[in-house]
Design an enzyme around this catalytic site. Structure first.
Site, mmCIF file in Angstrom:
data_model
loop_
_atom_site.group_PDB
_atom_site.id
_atom_site.type_symbol
_atom_site.label_atom_id
_atom_site.label_comp_id
_atom_site.label_asym_id
_atom_site.label_seq_id
_atom_site.Cartn_x
_atom_site.Cartn_y
_atom_site.Cartn_z
ATOM 1 C CD GLN A 189 29.371 41.697 46.287
ATOM 2 O OE1 GLN A 189 29.207 40.400 46.499
ATOM 3 N NE2 GLN A 189 28.642 42.468 47.207
ATOM 4 C CG ASN A 190 35.456 38.423 44.660
ATOM 5 O OD1 ASN A 190 34.646 38.501 45.734
ATOM 6 N ND2 ASN A 190 35.083 37.399 43.569
ATOM 7 C CB VAL A 191 39.728 43.501 46.647
ATOM 8 C CG1 VAL A 191 38.451 44.300 46.867
ATOM 9 C CG2 VAL A 191 40.062 42.491 47.833
ATOM 10 C CB CYS A 238 47.510 59.313 49.189
ATOM 11 S SG CYS A 238 47.808 60.314 50.475
ATOM 12 C CG HIS A 275 33.311 45.921 47.544
ATOM 13 N ND1 HIS A 275 32.821 44.763 48.177
ATOM 14 C CD2 HIS A 275 32.256 46.821 47.346
ATOM 15 C CE1 HIS A 275 31.522 44.967 48.389
ATOM 16 N NE2 HIS A 275 31.187 46.155 47.760
HETATM 17 ZN ZN LIG Z 1 49.052 62.048 49.396
#
Ligand SMILES: [Zn+2]
Length: 255
Positions: free
Chosen positions: A86-88, A114, A106
């Site tokens: 779950q760690n980013v 974007c 996650h």
């Molecule tokens: Zn874009």
């Protein structure tokens, strides 16, 4: 041997990365569970980016701990292995887990993507990569307030961190990778470390992966909804418990 490891914020906390819950997680008196949302970003993208820049910086200066290292050692010894975290942060990667053996459910804080189109890139805001900084500078801000906010080179919408915010769906691709691993065969060992298993899918994966009598090891300081299903409980910090558990599995010849 087939091994599934699930990790959460508790594992990174021992490297000094604050968790979202509890007072340590607060930033400028703001509750991170309210900052890490699409609504907060729509309302004040600058504030949300300021917070993520700080988190990126903090993660860069942190180091993997004994838990990350033990899991990497386990991965090296195991033919069929998947880590779902779950760690980013990138601490599992820096400890030596290859990307194809890990799912960051996650997302990845070092990805910038974007907010509208599919465009994404590693790094971006607060990134050390010089080409990226040049590229972002070359995109003219549309107003003075936006001066520190990166925009998409394709569609000019704001770029955002590549993480899953509260209220957002998990990535279908990443979910599929976890499901394929679990459907591909029952595990011999399942380890759940540093996550309170409050997200239903963590519980579901742990139970399904251990369906054929796998050893189900929980490493957590506190009782969780998963505890009553565990065949072994370690109520210790993960950086202390996991090196011992991995040594035992190796010595026992299980791996
Ligand atoms: Zn874009």
């Amino acid at each position: 041997m087939r091994v599934l490891v699930l990790t959460g914020a508790g594992v990174s906390a021992e490297s000094g990365i604050p968790t979202f819950r509890g007072k340590d997680g607060y930033w400028k008196n703001l509750d991170p569970t309210k900052l890490a949302t699409p609504e907060a970003f729509a309302r004040d993208p600058q504030l949300v980016w300021d917070w993520y820049r700080e988190r990126r910086q903090r993660i860069r200066s942190a180091r993997p701990n004994g838990a990350h290292e033990a899991i990497a050692r386990l991965a090296q010894r195991t033919d069929e292995f998947l880590l779902v975290t779950q760690n980013v942060d990138d601490l599992h990667t820096r400890a030596g887990i290859p990307a194809q053996r890990m799912v960051q459910i996650h997302g990845d804080i070092f990805v910038t993507r974007c907010s509208r189109s599919e465009f994404s890139e590693r790094g971006g805001v607060g990134s050390p990569e010089p080409d990226m900084r040049g590229r972002l500078r070359s995109i003219a801000p549309t107003s003075e307030n936006d001066v520190n906010l990166p925009r998409c080179p394709d569609c000019q919408a704001f770029m955002r961190p590549g993480v899953v915010w509260f209220g957002e769906q998990l990535s279908r691709n990443e979910l599929e990778r976890v499901e394929n691993f679990i459907d591909g065969g029952a595990c011999d060992v399942v380890i759940v470390a540093g996550t309170t298993a409050t997200f239903g899918y963590i519980m579901d994966w742990a139970l399904r992966a251990s369906r054929d009598g796998a050893e189900l090891i929980e490493v957590n300081l506190e009782e969780t909804p998963l505890s009553r299903f565990a065949t072994r409980l370690a109520r210790q910090p993960a950086a202390i418990a996991l090196p011992q558990i991995v040594d035992e599995l190796i010595n026992r010849g299980a791996l």
